[in-house]
Design a protein around this motif. Sequence first.
Motif, PDB file in Angstrom:
ATOM      1  N   HIS A  50     -85.148 -14.754 -18.042  1.00  0.00           N
ATOM      2  CA  HIS A  50     -84.733 -13.910 -18.931  1.00  0.00           C
ATOM      3  C   HIS A  50     -86.638 -12.650 -18.163  1.00  0.00           C
ATOM      4  CE1 HIS A  50     -81.219 -12.994 -20.264  1.00  0.00           C
ATOM      5  NE2 HIS A  50     -81.128 -15.178 -20.515  1.00  0.00           N
ATOM      6  N   SER A  51     -86.529 -11.647 -17.399  1.00  0.00           N
ATOM      7  CA  SER A  51     -87.597 -10.506 -17.951  1.00  0.00           C
ATOM      8  C   SER A  51     -87.121  -9.720 -18.626  1.00  0.00           C
ATOM      9  CB  SER A  51     -86.926  -9.715 -16.138  1.00  0.00           C
ATOM     10  OG  SER A  51     -87.839 -10.436 -14.745  1.00  0.00           O
ATOM     11  N   ALA A  53     -90.567  -7.216 -20.268  1.00  0.00           N
ATOM     12  CA  ALA A  53     -92.332  -6.533 -19.817  1.00  0.00           C
ATOM     13  C   ALA A  53     -92.297  -7.450 -21.339  1.00  0.00           C
ATOM     14  CB  ALA A  53     -92.022  -5.811 -19.772  1.00  0.00           C
ATOM     15  N   SER A  58     -90.734 -13.057 -16.335  1.00  0.00           N
ATOM     16  CA  SER A  58     -89.708 -12.153 -15.314  1.00  0.00           C
ATOM     17  C   SER A  58     -89.075 -12.931 -14.929  1.00  0.00           C
ATOM     18  CB  SER A  58     -91.561 -13.065 -13.967  1.00  0.00           C
ATOM     19  OG  SER A  58     -91.759 -13.325 -13.882  1.00  0.00           O
ATOM     20  N   THR A  60     -85.058 -14.348 -13.475  1.00  0.00           N
ATOM     21  CA  THR A  60     -84.810 -13.660 -12.369  1.00  0.00           C
ATOM     22  C   THR A  60     -83.591 -14.823 -12.577  1.00  0.00           C
ATOM     23  OG1 THR A  60     -85.420 -14.821 -10.386  1.00  0.00           O
ATOM     24  CG2 THR A  60     -86.414 -13.579 -10.921  1.00  0.00           C
ATOM     25  N   ASN A  64     -82.463  -9.160 -16.437  1.00  0.00           N
ATOM     26  CA  ASN A  64     -83.904  -8.700 -16.896  1.00  0.00           C
ATOM     27  C   ASN A  64     -83.253  -7.757 -18.330  1.00  0.00           C
ATOM     28  OD1 ASN A  64     -85.576  -6.157 -16.933  1.00  0.00           O
ATOM     29  ND2 ASN A  64     -85.919  -5.958 -14.874  1.00  0.00           N
ATOM     30  N   ALA A 138     -88.452  -6.779 -11.892  1.00  0.00           N
ATOM     31  CA  ALA A 138     -88.503  -8.038 -12.337  1.00  0.00           C
ATOM     32  C   ALA A 138     -89.958  -8.796 -10.855  1.00  0.00           C
ATOM     33  CB  ALA A 138     -87.950  -8.721 -12.124  1.00  0.00           C
ATOM     34  N   THR A 139     -90.958  -8.898 -11.364  1.00  0.00           N
ATOM     35  CA  THR A 139     -92.120  -9.377 -10.484  1.00  0.00           C
ATOM     36  C   THR A 139     -91.686 -10.981  -9.789  1.00  0.00           C
ATOM     37  OG1 THR A 139     -94.145  -8.135 -12.039  1.00  0.00           O
ATOM     38  CG2 THR A 139     -94.069  -9.513  -9.963  1.00  0.00           C
TER      39      THR A 139
END
Length: 219
Positions: A50-51, A53, A58, A60, A64, A138-139
């Motif tokens: 999971h993303s 912050a 991050s 995927t 998210n 997400a990065t």
Amino acid sequence: MRPRISRRRNALLLVAAALVLSGCGAGGLVTKGDKDTGKKLFGQKCAGCHSLAAAGASGTIGPNLDDSFAEARAEGFKESAIADIVAGQIRYPGQYSTGSGLGRLTGNMPANLVRGHEVDDVAAFVAANAGAQGFAEATAVTSLDGKTIFKAKCGGCHTLADAGTTGTTGPNLDQLKRTFARVQKQVTNGGAIMPAFKGVLTKAQIDAVAKYVSSHVKK
């Protein structure tokens, strides 16, 4: 604009499904949780998929979580309600269709990744932070360094001493001591509860993480 709408729709479907479970008594309400402990547990058990912050995560594979709860938070959902949703999803995760298309999950979450009071801890941490700053992208992992990729995508589920990871959802890789070919195949195709990373990582990234794992298992 269409991709953002698709992501929102899928994220809100997750929230809606969890709300149904919560309303049907899916494990009880969250009464108290330690957010600091929850953050540590999230990093160990959830960040690989999971993303979020606030956790520097991050992943995927799964939704998210900032996207999943941003709209619900903006519409007035209380933190306690979000915590109950998260706890219900941990205990009884929904099983959704998977695939490689935009906005699709590539794997489903197994039940009870954490148990007992740890459920409340993780739920409290997620509820305090998910979506607090609105929607967040997400990065993507662009590195070709096997260790970097492993820590970002695999460490939340697997233990590997060289990477400093302690995940327990999947096998302890120090104990398995797999060959490059075996790791490459597993990462590419998945198996059991492990999702396939084909389409999530490039072939070069899969090869890099397979080479890293096979050459850095604890002797």
